[in-house]
Motif scaffolding. Structure first.
Motif, PDB file in Angstrom:
ATOM      1  N   GLY A  58      38.319  55.642  51.895  1.00 19.49           N
ATOM      2  CA  GLY A  58      37.746  55.019  53.079  1.00 19.49           C
ATOM      3  C   GLY A  58      36.835  55.895  53.891  1.00 19.49           C
ATOM      4  N   TYR A  59      36.844  57.204  53.639  1.00 25.27           N
ATOM      5  CA  TYR A  59      35.975  58.143  54.351  1.00 25.27           C
ATOM      6  C   TYR A  59      34.683  58.329  53.550  1.00 25.27           C
ATOM      7  N   ALA A  60      33.569  57.832  54.073  1.00 17.58           N
ATOM      8  CA  ALA A  60      32.294  57.949  53.352  1.00 17.58           C
ATOM      9  C   ALA A  60      31.980  59.419  53.078  1.00 17.58           C
ATOM     10  N   PRO A  61      31.443  59.693  51.860  1.00 12.85           N
ATOM     11  CA  PRO A  61      30.902  58.774  50.868  1.00 12.85           C
ATOM     12  C   PRO A  61      31.910  58.183  49.892  1.00 12.85           C
ATOM     13  N   THR A  62      33.199  58.462  50.033  1.00 13.74           N
ATOM     14  CA  THR A  62      34.198  57.783  49.207  1.00 13.74           C
ATOM     15  C   THR A  62      34.210  56.303  49.562  1.00 13.74           C
ATOM     16  N   SER A  63      34.465  55.470  48.556  1.00 16.35           N
ATOM     17  CA  SER A  63      34.428  54.029  48.787  1.00 16.35           C
ATOM     18  C   SER A  63      35.657  53.552  49.551  1.00 16.35           C
ATOM     19  N   ILE A  64      35.520  52.395  50.161  1.00 18.19           N
ATOM     20  CA  ILE A  64      36.631  51.739  50.843  1.00 18.19           C
ATOM     21  C   ILE A  64      37.460  51.003  49.796  1.00 18.19           C
ATOM     22  N   PRO A  65      38.766  51.215  49.740  1.00 16.65           N
ATOM     23  CA  PRO A  65      39.574  50.594  48.680  1.00 16.65           C
ATOM     24  C   PRO A  65      39.573  49.076  48.770  1.00 16.65           C
ATOM     25  N   ALA A  66      39.361  48.443  47.643  1.00 16.70           N
ATOM     26  CA  ALA A  66      39.293  46.980  47.619  1.00 16.70           C
ATOM     27  C   ALA A  66      40.627  46.350  48.003  1.00 16.70           C
ATOM     28  N   ASP A  67      41.743  47.045  47.709  1.00 17.39           N
ATOM     29  CA  ASP A  67      43.052  46.469  48.018  1.00 17.39           C
ATOM     30  C   ASP A  67      43.477  46.706  49.459  1.00 17.39           C
ATOM     31  N   GLY A  68      42.681  47.457  50.229  1.00 18.68           N
ATOM     32  CA  GLY A  68      43.008  47.699  51.627  1.00 18.68           C
ATOM     33  C   GLY A  68      44.283  48.486  51.830  1.00 18.68           C
ATOM     34  N   ALA A  69      44.701  49.255  50.821  1.00 20.79           N
ATOM     35  CA  ALA A  69      45.961  49.988  50.896  1.00 20.79           C
ATOM     36  C   ALA A  69      45.750  51.358  51.520  1.00 20.79           C
ATOM     37  N   TYR A  70      46.533  51.649  52.540  1.00 24.71           N
ATOM     38  CA  TYR A  70      46.487  52.958  53.196  1.00 24.71           C
ATOM     39  C   TYR A  70      47.880  53.539  53.397  1.00 24.71           C
ATOM     40  N   GLU A  71      48.880  52.926  52.787  1.00 25.02           N
ATOM     41  CA  GLU A  71      50.233  53.466  52.890  1.00 25.02           C
ATOM     42  C   GLU A  71      50.339  54.783  52.131  1.00 25.02           C
ATOM     43  N   ALA A  72      51.397  55.519  52.416  1.00 28.00           N
ATOM     44  CA  ALA A  72      51.577  56.845  51.818  1.00 28.00           C
ATOM     45  C   ALA A  72      51.541  56.785  50.297  1.00 28.00           C
ATOM     46  N   GLY A  73      52.126  55.737  49.715  1.00 28.05           N
ATOM     47  CA  GLY A  73      52.131  55.619  48.263  1.00 28.05           C
ATOM     48  C   GLY A  73      50.741  55.578  47.668  1.00 28.05           C
ATOM     49  N   ALA A  74      49.792  54.961  48.378  1.00 27.65           N
ATOM     50  CA  ALA A  74      48.414  54.913  47.888  1.00 27.65           C
ATOM     51  C   ALA A  74      47.791  56.302  47.884  1.00 27.65           C
ATOM     52  N   LEU A  75      48.089  57.102  48.918  1.00 30.22           N
ATOM     53  CA  LEU A  75      47.554  58.463  48.981  1.00 30.22           C
ATOM     54  C   LEU A  75      48.158  59.339  47.886  1.00 30.22           C
ATOM     55  N   ILE A  76      49.435  59.126  47.598  1.00 29.98           N
ATOM     56  CA  ILE A  76      50.094  59.852  46.512  1.00 29.98           C
ATOM     57  C   ILE A  76      49.451  59.484  45.176  1.00 29.98           C
ATOM     58  N   ALA A  77      49.231  58.192  44.967  1.00 29.60           N
ATOM     59  CA  ALA A  77      48.605  57.736  43.731  1.00 29.60           C
ATOM     60  C   ALA A  77      47.198  58.302  43.594  1.00 29.60           C
ATOM     61  N   ASP A  78      46.467  58.406  44.695  1.00 27.47           N
ATOM     62  CA  ASP A  78      45.119  58.986  44.657  1.00 27.47           C
ATOM     63  C   ASP A  78      45.169  60.438  44.192  1.00 27.47           C
ATOM     64  N   ALA A  79      46.097  61.214  44.748  1.00 23.53           N
ATOM     65  CA  ALA A  79      46.203  62.627  44.381  1.00 23.53           C
ATOM     66  C   ALA A  79      46.499  62.783  42.896  1.00 23.53           C
ATOM     67  N   CYS A  80      47.422  61.987  42.390  1.00 19.93           N
ATOM     68  CA  CYS A  80      47.778  62.078  40.976  1.00 19.93           C
ATOM     69  C   CYS A  80      46.624  61.598  40.088  1.00 19.93           C
TER      70      CYS A  80
END
Length: 282
Positions: A58-80
């Protein structure tokens, strides 16, 4: 540094990178950008790491997630997912500040074989804050979290001076003018600002979790040693709120307080913080 792009977990991540070797993934928080790691990336590269600092979802230039997920699990999944997309292996290390610390705890628990060591700064595991977060003084510092649950959040946060005032309050005496300008570029679009506020709405459940990341969210097996750093003058999360943090870290972890530093300790005291991190990773 040139901004590159890579796709991971269905998101196009913009990122900064330096060096070659085992992956050192550095995650920023709010209100900040990948440029927050400008002092650490070169030194990680000199020590033989491929240092990578993505702009968070969600922080440009990274795209905004289509699923609108910002919970901790989404951030964990991003890191992995970034670990995999960037060719990381078991010698990779994970470093996070503020919101970037959240996936440090979660990703090392969810996928411990991906990471050799980790560093978290300025935000401890949530269990360490439960007894003090609702103390009066901390509630005053955390006013913005509750503001961000309301429909007034975007209007307030977009006003001139709001972001700069957070930096001033959280890191007294630090000249954040360069950082604030970089944040303005990243969150200047209303959609990006709403995304950054979305982290806080997911945090308190104002926006229900998507359910896509239940496994990541539920991970509890903490094995990877973590160095936790906190500035003694932190105006965002008072040091008294994190005193029991060592009890909630994996075996072999360490806690260090940095004097003369506030919330953005890696920018205020780069030499001291870099030395602590590099020594920990050595």
């Amino acid at each position: 540094m040139e901004i590159r792009t890579i796709t991971a977990n269905g998101i196009d991540f913009g990122y900064l990178t330096m060096g070659e070797g085992p992956l050192a993934l550095c995650l920023h928080g709010f209100p900040d950008t990948a440029h927050t790691w400008r002092h650490l990336l070169p030194e990680l590269a000199e020590r033989g790491y491929r240092a990578v600092a993505p702009f968070m979802r969600g922080y440009a230039p990274t795209s905004i997630p289509a699923d609108g997920a910002y919970e901790a699990g989404a951030l964990i999944a991003d890191a992995c997912a970034l670990h995999e997309a960037l060719g990381g292996d078991g010698d990779a290390v994970l470093i996070g500040h503020d919101w970037g610390a959240v996936p440090v705890y979660g990703a090392t628990a969810f996928a411990p074989r991906r990471w050799r060591k980790a560093v978290a700064m300025a935000v401890p595991p949530v269990e360490a804050m439960l007894t003090t977060f609702f103390d009066y003084e901390q509630l005053k510092r955390s006013f913005y979290i509750f503001l961000f649950q309301t429909g007034l959040a975007e209007t307030a946060a977009s006003r001139d001076g709001f972001i700069a005032s957070l930096w001033r309050d959280w890191s007294p005496g630090y000249d954040a003018s360069r950082d604030v300008e970089l944040v303005r570029r990243s969150l200047g679009d209303p959609a990006n600002l709403a995304a950054a506020i979305g982290y806080y709405r997911a945090m308190l459940g104002t926006v229900p979790p998507t359910g896509r990341y239940a496994a990541e969210q539920a991970a509890t097996g903490r094995e990877v040693p973590i160095l936790y750093l906190h500035g003694l003058q932190d105006g965002c999360l008072g040091v008294e709120a994190v005193k029991p943090v060592a009890e909630f870290l994996p075996p072999g972890s360490r806690v260090e307080h940095v004097s003369g530093a506030g919330h953005f300790l890696h920018l205020e005291r780069p030499r001291e913080v870099n030395d602590l991190i590099l020594d920990w990773l050595a």
